[in-house]
Write an enzyme that holds these catalytic residues in place. Structure first.
Site, PDB file in Angstrom:
ATOM      1  N   GLU A  19       0.776  -1.287   0.067  1.00  0.00           N
ATOM      2  CA  GLU A  19       0.145   0.213   0.093  1.00  0.00           C
ATOM      3  C   GLU A  19       0.918   1.405  -0.049  1.00  0.00           C
ATOM      4  O   GLU A  19       0.161   2.160  -0.489  1.00  0.00           O
ATOM      5  CB  GLU A  19      -0.933   0.107   1.210  1.00  0.00           C
ATOM      6  CG  GLU A  19      -2.144  -1.108   1.227  1.00  0.00           C
ATOM      7  CD  GLU A  19      -1.692  -2.533   1.322  1.00  0.00           C
ATOM      8  OE1 GLU A  19      -0.531  -2.819   1.886  1.00  0.00           O
ATOM      9  OE2 GLU A  19      -2.637  -3.380   1.064  1.00  0.00           O
ATOM     10  N   HIS A  28     -11.804  -5.767   7.886  1.00  0.00           N
ATOM     11  CA  HIS A  28     -12.663  -5.624   6.692  1.00  0.00           C
ATOM     12  C   HIS A  28     -13.694  -4.735   7.185  1.00  0.00           C
ATOM     13  O   HIS A  28     -14.667  -4.771   6.362  1.00  0.00           O
ATOM     14  CB  HIS A  28     -13.073  -7.039   6.251  1.00  0.00           C
ATOM     15  CG  HIS A  28     -11.964  -7.736   5.828  1.00  0.00           C
ATOM     16  ND1 HIS A  28     -11.277  -8.697   6.770  1.00  0.00           N
ATOM     17  CD2 HIS A  28     -11.339  -8.074   4.558  1.00  0.00           C
ATOM     18  CE1 HIS A  28     -10.131  -9.132   6.114  1.00  0.00           C
ATOM     19  NE2 HIS A  28     -10.135  -9.078   4.998  1.00  0.00           N
TER      20      HIS A  28
END
Lengths: 439, 361
Positions: free
Chosen positions: B95, B165
């Site tokens: 990322e 999540h």
């Protein structure tokens, strides 16, 4: 979905003396066998998607080759003599003199600005002592349109490209002429015109950014390259790993230029990494890599020139590790005598300095005399001092600039804060150094 | 997640039956001012926005983990085939690299649309976002900027997402001047707001409520259109309480507003903030001046959540208009739990109860 094997039919037909069918079937069965061979795991070849290599049946760990590592490419010896004439880039006298003058001008500017911090005139400074060769050699090998991402010890690249002394000074003094509008600490230079992206303090953040810029530049198809400078310490950051990996997988026309100068503030290289420096990491990413003598301006020039040519022609990144030595302290906030000996520093200053080596090369050709040296030193010092005095006298930027460029546009909430500051300063003006700033 | 959203139609034992979603998606009316529309769910409206962008902007590129085959939430389906592998491509799993690379693309003058696979995984990129992207223009005296960068990430609870999540990290970025943070409530909003983010000359983070990717279906215009940033939308007018939220929680509050009207006779004004940073202080304060009561609701933990910023500013601006303390109905100060999600989330009954308390203060 196993392809049909005609081998059985082939033999049966041949046995029954129907040769044409038999021969045809035999031929087809061989083709099928070949097809099967690509997916047949019983064959002795690794099939893993992740690596293509041979099997081996001896248990042996690969030795990281630290003792005799990647060799250091150089063109001149420490006395400035060309070792292998075929490697002499044979640059013109004018070009070489320019290299020399840029390196020494940088050195002179460094001395004066370091002193000025000591005298409290500027808040902070970082010198480039000993690394001038890495800056000038690499900058000279690039196209002026190539985009440069730096770390903080690459002022010579800007100097080579023609960044005026007044602009260096303005940034360090954070005065009203600073292109950066007085927002950053000294030595955080940038220049849109000279394609030098403004430096930031966080280390190695420029590395994946350079990969992205190179990717965009590749799509533009204008034969531009991107170069990214960083030190051997910054190469330990996660961003460095990210940048190397992205540039290789995404096929970017990018030169990674690592200045391995032996120290990250006080941390020596044997505490920074255990492998064979930074160059040895390149192959791990699938990157072409080289180690050069960073104090040999021609070696730096040759390597950068070739890396640039191929990076653009082949759309792949190159890693150059330029070995050098940080002669100065890390910055004005550092006293390196706390962690290294004066003898060590003196060796590099006296025995293996990029400026001296180039001077020997020049004097050997009759291009530079003692008189030239004396008058150039005097002239460059005078030029720097004049710029310095101009910068000292200049006002700081208007404090309005505290609030602009946060976004492209001014936003209401920030505007309110700006107004509230002005009302406050009007009321308490004797407590604010308004005279030092432009109105 | 389809099971979590629609509930279980078959007869199972109590222990196995999963809960229905905590909200009902309410589609907006078909927009008539942007040309022909098509039935799209949230991920399709994102695809449509990206398709429009790649078509009109030859410099635009989309990249991130797994975007090439269409993305784990199908937001980029078909785009690589249509526009080429140099424009829609996978990056390595990193990322900080994705955002750093994206900044570089933007600095070089191209339009960069970076996907982070889940907002929960945006943190390795925090340095690049906060120290680099947000500050690029300011620190360079406007010589350089990464206004061409937009970062997209799936956001918010999904019924079973648990710690990693389900997160809503907007508050971390709200504290960072130089960024814009935008969260849509629906497909029509998502396309318009995403196109605004892409066009905006500042680095933008666009969080997409993942629970709505398939559940939210509307008639969405096929052609590009923009919805302005930093303009909160008053979805329904009311006189007694102002309800503020963004993303999925808007649909919870719309239901709460109906409940309040039916059961308490309380008239609620519902505001979708849409842009978290810079947020539309004026619209919210104007509403609170009228109603005198404010409830802010978000899934993210209450301490330091964005409701605290809204609450603080509103009490500064509207102190004398307040009839009751400002109420925040948010997630608890715990990591987002798995099996305890039905207890964790700021559901309609918690919001309803908070309104009751404010009315009776």
């Amino acid at each position: 979905m196993i392809p049909q094997d005609y081998l059985g039919l082939a033999f049966f037909s041949m046995l029954c003396c129907f040769w044409p069918l038999g021969i045809a079937a035999f031929y087809l069965s061989q083709k099928v066998l070949q097809l099967q061979q690509t997916f047949d795991s019983s064959l002795e070849k690794p099939q893993f998607p992740g690596a293509s290599a041979e099997f081996v049946d001896q248990l042996e760990f690969i030795q990281p080759n630290v003792i005799s590592g990647i060799p250091v490419y150089r063109v001149m010896d420490r006395q400035g003599n060309i070792i292998n004439p075929s490697q002499d880039p044979q640059l013109s006298k004018e070009t070489v003199l320019n290299f020399y003058q840029k390196m020494t001008m940088l050195n002179t500017m460094d001395r004066i600005l370091y002193e000025s911090q000591r005298q409290g005139r500027i808040s902070f400074y970082m010198t480039n002592y000993g690394e001038e060769g890495t800056h000038i050699g690499s900058a000279a090998a690039l196209d002026p349109n190539d985009l440069v991402f730096g770390q903080y010890r690459e002022a010579g690249v800007l100097m080579y490209r023609g960044f005026p002394l007044d602009h260096f000074m303005a940034q360090c003094y954070a005065n009203a002429d600073d292109l950066g509008k007085g927002r950053q600490m000294p030595v955080h230079y940038g220049s849109k015109d000279l394609n030098f992206v403004t430096i930031s303090s966080p280390l190695a953040t420029q590395i994946p950014q350079a990969a992205g810029a190179a990717y965009a530049v590749k799509r533009e198809n204008t034969n531009r390259a991107v170069i990214c400078y960083f030190g051997e310490g910054a190469a330990s950051e996660g961003d460095a790993h990210a940048g190397f990996n992205f540039s290789a997988t995404l096929e970017c026309p990018l030169i990674f230029f690592c200045r391995n100068n032996g120290y990250a503030i006080s941390t020596p290289t044997n505490e920074q990494y255990r492998g064979d420096g930074i160059a040895a990491r390149g192959p791990g990413y699938g990157m072409l890599s080289i180690r050069v003598d960073g104090n040999d301006v021609f070696a730096v020039y040759n390597a950068t020139k070739e890396a640039r040519r191929r990076a653009v022609a082949e759309n792949q990144p190159f890693l150059i590790e330029a070995m050098t030595y940080r002669i100065g302290h890390h910055s004005t906030s550092d006293d390196s005598s706390a962690y290294r000996s004066v003898d060590e520093v003196n060796y590099w200053d006296k025995q293996d300095h990029p400026i001296s080596r180039l001077r020997h090369y020049m004097t050997a050709r009759g291009w530079w005399s003692e008189d030239d040296e004396r008058s150039w030193r005097k002239q460059s010092r005078k030029t720097v001092m004049e710029a310095f005095e101009r910068a000292e006298r200049r006002l700081k930027p208007n404090p309005e600039l505290l609030f602009t460029d946060v976004y492209q546009e001014m936003i209401p909430s920030l505007n309110k804060q700006r107004e509230s500051l002005w009302r406050h300063v009007q009321q308490y003006k004797e407590n604010y150094p308004l005279d030092l700033y432009e109105k | 997640s389809a099971v979590a959203i629609t509930g279980c139609a078959c007869s199972r034992t109590k222990t196995q039956r999963r809960h229905a979603a905590h909200f009902t998606f309410q589609p907006d009316p078909v927009p008539s001012q942007y040309g022909p529309t098509q039935k799209m769910n949230l991920f399709q409206s994102i695809t449509s926005a990206l398709d429009n962008t790649l078509a009109s902007d030859p410099t635009a590129v989309i990249f991130g983990e797994d975007v090439a085959f269409g993305g784990v939430f199908r937001c980029t389906v078909g785009l690589r085939d249509k526009y080429g592998k140099d424009r829609v491509f996978n990056t390595p799993l990193c990322e900080q690299g994705i955002v750093g690379f994206g900044i570089g693309v933007a600095v070089a003058g191209a339009t960069a649309i970076a996907e982070i696979q889940f907002a929960d995984y945006i943190f390795p990129a925090f340095d690049q976002i906060v120290n680099e992207a947000a500050k690029y223009r300011y620190r360079s005296g406007n010589m350089f900027d990464c206004g061409n960068l937009t970062i997209r990430a799936p956001w918010g609870c999904v019924g079973h997402g648990s710690l990693y999540h389900s997160q809503s990290p907007e508050a971390f970025f709200a504290h960072c001047p130089g960024l814009k943070v935008v969260i849509p409530r629906s497909p029509i909003q998502a396309k318009g707001l995403l196109l605004s983010c892409i066009a905006d000359k500042n680095p933008c983070i666009f969080f997409e409520p993942k629970i709505l990717y398939r559940a939210a279906v509307e008639q969405v215009p096929e052609d590009p259109y923009t919805i302005p940033l930093s303009q909160a939308e008053v979805l329904q007018e009311g006189s007694d309480v102002t309800l503020v939220a963004w993303g999925t929680q808007i649909h919870v509050l719309k239901e709460v507003a109906s409940m309040a009207q039916e059961k308490l006779g309380v008239s609620c004004e519902v505001i979708d903030l849409q842009t978290i940073l810079p947020w539309d202080i004026e619209t919210v304060c104007k509403s609170v001046v009228k109603t005198g009561r404010l409830l802010i609701s978000h899934e993210a933990p209450v301490t330091g959540g964005f409701a605290s910023e809204i609450s603080s500013t509103v009490q500064e601006e509207c102190f004398l208009n307040l009839e009751a303390p400002i109420s925040r109905v948010c997630g608890y100060d715990t990591p987002f739990p798995h099996i305890f999600e039905p207890f964790y989330i700021p559901d309609k009954w918690k919001c309803f109860e908070a309104i009751k308390k404010m009315i009776n203060y």
